[in-house]
Design a protein around this motif. Sequence first.
Motif, PDB file in Angstrom:
ATOM      1  N   ILE A  72      23.977  33.599  20.324  1.00 52.77           N
ATOM      2  CA  ILE A  72      25.001  34.500  19.790  1.00 52.77           C
ATOM      3  C   ILE A  72      25.506  35.434  20.880  1.00 52.77           C
ATOM      4  CG2 ILE A  72      25.403  36.417  18.183  1.00 52.77           C
ATOM      5  CD1 ILE A  72      23.431  34.989  16.265  1.00 52.77           C
ATOM      6  N   ASN A  73      24.591  35.982  21.676  1.00 52.73           N
ATOM      7  CA  ASN A  73      25.004  36.863  22.772  1.00 52.73           C
ATOM      8  C   ASN A  73      25.854  36.120  23.794  1.00 52.73           C
ATOM      9  OD1 ASN A  73      23.647  39.041  21.664  1.00 52.73           O
ATOM     10  ND2 ASN A  73      21.799  38.732  22.876  1.00 52.73           N
ATOM     11  N   ARG A  74      25.517  34.861  24.053  1.00 50.14           N
ATOM     12  CA  ARG A  74      26.315  34.069  24.989  1.00 50.14           C
ATOM     13  C   ARG A  74      27.736  33.871  24.452  1.00 50.14           C
ATOM     14  NH1 ARG A  74      28.292  29.205  25.939  1.00 50.14           N
ATOM     15  NH2 ARG A  74      27.590  28.399  23.921  1.00 50.14           N
ATOM     16  N   LEU A  75      27.841  33.519  23.172  1.00 53.05           N
ATOM     17  CA  LEU A  75      29.152  33.285  22.574  1.00 53.05           C
ATOM     18  C   LEU A  75      29.986  34.564  22.511  1.00 53.05           C
ATOM     19  CD1 LEU A  75      28.188  30.929  19.602  1.00 53.05           C
ATOM     20  CD2 LEU A  75      29.482  30.305  21.645  1.00 53.05           C
ATOM     21  N   MET A  76      29.339  35.665  22.179  1.00 53.86           N
ATOM     22  CA  MET A  76      30.065  36.908  21.960  1.00 53.86           C
ATOM     23  C   MET A  76      30.420  37.631  23.261  1.00 53.86           C
ATOM     24  SD  MET A  76      30.501  37.170  18.696  1.00 53.86           S
ATOM     25  CE  MET A  76      30.571  35.371  18.561  1.00 53.86           C
ATOM     26  N   PHE A  77      29.547  37.542  24.265  1.00 52.01           N
ATOM     27  CA  PHE A  77      29.713  38.402  25.435  1.00 52.01           C
ATOM     28  C   PHE A  77      29.853  37.672  26.773  1.00 52.01           C
ATOM     29  CE2 PHE A  77      27.167  40.618  22.197  1.00 52.01           C
ATOM     30  CZ  PHE A  77      28.025  41.676  21.927  1.00 52.01           C
ATOM     31  N   ASP A  78      29.430  36.425  26.839  1.00 50.24           N
ATOM     32  CA  ASP A  78      29.447  35.717  28.118  1.00 50.24           C
ATOM     33  C   ASP A  78      30.367  34.501  28.137  1.00 50.24           C
ATOM     34  OD1 ASP A  78      27.643  37.478  29.218  1.00 50.24           O
ATOM     35  OD2 ASP A  78      25.891  36.285  28.682  1.00 50.24           O
ATOM     36  N   THR A  79      31.201  34.374  27.127  1.00 47.02           N
ATOM     37  CA  THR A  79      32.108  33.231  27.059  1.00 47.02           C
ATOM     38  C   THR A  79      33.541  33.724  26.940  1.00 47.02           C
ATOM     39  OG1 THR A  79      30.407  31.927  25.918  1.00 47.02           O
ATOM     40  CG2 THR A  79      32.675  31.105  25.821  1.00 47.02           C
ATOM     41  N   LYS A  80      34.406  33.310  27.861  1.00 47.91           N
ATOM     42  CA  LYS A  80      35.816  33.714  27.842  1.00 47.91           C
ATOM     43  C   LYS A  80      36.698  32.491  28.042  1.00 47.91           C
ATOM     44  CE  LYS A  80      34.979  38.336  29.730  1.00 47.91           C
ATOM     45  NZ  LYS A  80      35.053  38.962  28.402  1.00 47.91           N
ATOM     46  N   SER A  81      37.774  32.421  27.275  1.00 44.77           N
ATOM     47  CA  SER A  81      38.741  31.347  27.454  1.00 44.77           C
ATOM     48  C   SER A  81      39.580  31.624  28.692  1.00 44.77           C
ATOM     49  CB  SER A  81      39.650  31.248  26.229  1.00 44.77           C
ATOM     50  OG  SER A  81      40.470  32.406  26.141  1.00 44.77           O
ATOM     51  N   ARG A  82      40.302  30.621  29.156  1.00 46.31           N
ATOM     52  CA  ARG A  82      41.180  30.826  30.307  1.00 46.31           C
ATOM     53  C   ARG A  82      42.280  31.835  29.967  1.00 46.31           C
ATOM     54  NH1 ARG A  82      42.115  25.090  33.497  1.00 46.31           N
ATOM     55  NH2 ARG A  82      39.893  24.626  33.846  1.00 46.31           N
ATOM     56  N   ALA A  83      42.716  31.815  28.702  1.00 42.74           N
ATOM     57  CA  ALA A  83      43.732  32.785  28.287  1.00 42.74           C
ATOM     58  C   ALA A  83      43.184  34.203  28.367  1.00 42.74           C
ATOM     59  CB  ALA A  83      44.203  32.481  26.866  1.00 42.74           C
ATOM     60  N   ALA A  84      41.897  34.361  28.026  1.00 44.01           N
ATOM     61  CA  ALA A  84      41.282  35.691  28.104  1.00 44.01           C
ATOM     62  C   ALA A  84      41.210  36.163  29.554  1.00 44.01           C
ATOM     63  CB  ALA A  84      39.890  35.657  27.485  1.00 44.01           C
ATOM     64  N   VAL A  85      40.931  35.249  30.460  1.00 46.88           N
ATOM     65  CA  VAL A  85      40.885  35.605  31.878  1.00 46.88           C
ATOM     66  C   VAL A  85      42.276  36.031  32.358  1.00 46.88           C
ATOM     67  CG1 VAL A  85      40.468  34.725  34.209  1.00 46.88           C
ATOM     68  CG2 VAL A  85      38.917  34.110  32.341  1.00 46.88           C
ATOM     69  N   CYS A  98      48.764  48.636  27.189  1.00 49.75           N
ATOM     70  CA  CYS A  98      49.690  48.300  26.108  1.00 49.75           C
ATOM     71  C   CYS A  98      49.741  46.788  25.903  1.00 49.75           C
ATOM     72  CB  CYS A  98      51.095  48.823  26.418  1.00 49.75           C
ATOM     73  SG  CYS A  98      51.172  50.616  26.561  1.00 49.75           S
ATOM     74  N   LEU A  99      49.318  46.362  24.737  1.00 46.71           N
ATOM     75  CA  LEU A  99      49.362  44.948  24.371  1.00 46.71           C
ATOM     76  C   LEU A  99      50.649  44.697  23.596  1.00 46.71           C
ATOM     77  CD1 LEU A  99      45.681  44.259  23.297  1.00 46.71           C
ATOM     78  CD2 LEU A  99      46.972  42.922  24.935  1.00 46.71           C
ATOM     79  N   THR A 100      51.704  44.354  24.302  1.00 47.26           N
ATOM     80  CA  THR A 100      52.975  44.071  23.652  1.00 47.26           C
ATOM     81  C   THR A 100      52.941  42.671  23.054  1.00 47.26           C
ATOM     82  OG1 THR A 100      53.938  43.135  25.649  1.00 47.26           O
ATOM     83  CG2 THR A 100      54.164  45.525  25.338  1.00 47.26           C
ATOM     84  N   ASN A 101      53.930  42.375  22.219  1.00 52.12           N
ATOM     85  CA  ASN A 101      54.001  41.040  21.620  1.00 52.12           C
ATOM     86  C   ASN A 101      54.182  39.964  22.681  1.00 52.12           C
ATOM     87  OD1 ASN A 101      53.604  41.764  18.936  1.00 52.12           O
ATOM     88  ND2 ASN A 101      55.763  42.219  18.601  1.00 52.12           N
ATOM     89  N   ASP A 102      54.825  40.319  23.788  1.00 48.69           N
ATOM     90  CA  ASP A 102      54.999  39.348  24.867  1.00 48.69           C
ATOM     91  C   ASP A 102      53.645  38.966  25.469  1.00 48.69           C
ATOM     92  OD1 ASP A 102      57.715  39.329  24.546  1.00 48.69           O
ATOM     93  OD2 ASP A 102      58.099  40.813  26.116  1.00 48.69           O
ATOM     94  N   VAL A 103      52.792  39.963  25.686  1.00 45.81           N
ATOM     95  CA  VAL A 103      51.467  39.686  26.224  1.00 45.81           C
ATOM     96  C   VAL A 103      50.645  38.890  25.224  1.00 45.81           C
ATOM     97  CG1 VAL A 103      49.298  40.717  27.006  1.00 45.81           C
ATOM     98  CG2 VAL A 103      51.487  41.728  27.694  1.00 45.81           C
ATOM     99  N   ILE A 104      50.727  39.274  23.935  1.00 39.79           N
ATOM    100  CA  ILE A 104      49.984  38.575  22.895  1.00 39.79           C
ATOM    101  C   ILE A 104      50.431  37.124  22.794  1.00 39.79           C
ATOM    102  CG2 ILE A 104      49.542  38.470  20.408  1.00 39.79           C
ATOM    103  CD1 ILE A 104      49.684  41.537  20.391  1.00 39.79           C
ATOM    104  N   ALA A 105      51.737  36.876  22.966  1.00 43.06           N
ATOM    105  CA  ALA A 105      52.252  35.515  22.912  1.00 43.06           C
ATOM    106  C   ALA A 105      51.682  34.661  24.041  1.00 43.06           C
ATOM    107  CB  ALA A 105      53.778  35.529  22.977  1.00 43.06           C
ATOM    108  N   GLU A 106      51.440  35.280  25.183  1.00 41.07           N
ATOM    109  CA  GLU A 106      50.886  34.556  26.328  1.00 41.07           C
ATOM    110  C   GLU A 106      49.407  34.235  26.142  1.00 41.07           C
ATOM    111  OE1 GLU A 106      51.492  36.602  29.966  1.00 41.07           O
ATOM    112  OE2 GLU A 106      53.645  36.873  29.667  1.00 41.07           O
ATOM    113  N   THR A 107      48.672  35.164  25.541  1.00 39.61           N
ATOM    114  CA  THR A 107      47.219  35.016  25.481  1.00 39.61           C
ATOM    115  C   THR A 107      46.728  34.457  24.155  1.00 39.61           C
ATOM    116  OG1 THR A 107      46.939  37.283  24.674  1.00 39.61           O
ATOM    117  CG2 THR A 107      46.937  36.945  27.060  1.00 39.61           C
ATOM    118  N   ARG A 149      48.343  48.188  20.574  1.00 40.95           N
ATOM    119  CA  ARG A 149      48.613  46.782  20.232  1.00 40.95           C
ATOM    120  C   ARG A 149      49.811  46.694  19.297  1.00 40.95           C
ATOM    121  NH1 ARG A 149      43.881  42.882  17.872  1.00 40.95           N
ATOM    122  NH2 ARG A 149      45.105  40.999  17.445  1.00 40.95           N
ATOM    123  N   GLU A 150      50.839  46.027  19.740  1.00 43.09           N
ATOM    124  CA  GLU A 150      52.102  45.993  18.999  1.00 43.09           C
ATOM    125  C   GLU A 150      51.985  45.171  17.717  1.00 43.09           C
ATOM    126  OE1 GLU A 150      56.864  45.167  19.813  1.00 43.09           O
ATOM    127  OE2 GLU A 150      55.374  44.550  21.310  1.00 43.09           O
TER     128      GLU A 150
END
Length: 297
Positions: free
Chosen positions: A183-196, A218-227, A252-253
């Motif tokens: 659970i700790n690995r999934l929650m804290f040590d795993t990131k998607s390429r989009a997250a990076v 600022c998390l705009t909708n443009d950033v959210i669309a990318e990630t 967060r927009e």
Amino acid sequence: MANLEDAARFLRGADKILILSHRSPDGDTLGCASALSRALIALGKSVMFRCADPVPPKFTYLFEGIEYGEFEPEHIVTVDVADKTLLGSLEPYGDKTDFAIDHHASCRPFAKETWVEGTAGAACELIARLIPALGAEITPKIADCLYTGISTDTGCFRYPNASANTYRIAADLLEHGANAAEINRLMFDTKSRAAVALLKRLYGDMEFHCDGKCAVFCLTNDVIAETGEDDLDGVSAMVRQVEGVLLGFTLREREGNVWKVSMRATDPADASVVCAKFGGGGHKGAAGCSLTGELEN
């Protein structure tokens, strides 16, 4: 104000129960909902679950194997919901809620009965005590659900809200079969390429104010669309990690010029005090609110 015994008495006598989580669900509200669902179903209860927003993919394992019913609910329970507005599009259920279980000191009671323990590190701590009081067993799957909620709400036990009792409950869950390492690995040590990719934007676009004591992203909708929506979890905590920052928050927009604020604080700052000034609330170390208007304002 209700307590553990009141909650156990209510649920033992109830059936056809609808469990509600808050919008933009996190590990705690979903851990509560899934664990309580499993326990009540094991006791022969008919249970439904609803949330205004989809369950993020990283948390879907919490609900694997749960067989929910389809019925007109006779009783409504909310978990980790400090204000009925946090139900989002399900807010009309707020005035119909029979029992609310929460751990936010800033909770604004809306249910017929409310059990709040503001010193608990996570609402899952309350559910971990409630399930044995119901006469149900904490199975390994239930232990996984509860551990997920506790670990995510305490930042893997790094935040000040992780008390000695939090550690005791977590240890008990491990003894009941919780797969803490995975659970700790999934929650804290795993990131998607989009997250990076989001992290690259975060460190490049972060703003500092108040002599470096406040950091904003600022998390705009443009950033959210990318990630993608599912890669935004934990961003607020990252903003606060910069040396010298006492208050870190994200804007967060949302639709209609609405901005969701997620704030994290380091002593002596208090995120709940700041967010309360804007109609929100939460804990000293983590709180939130909503603002309406143009980003520049």
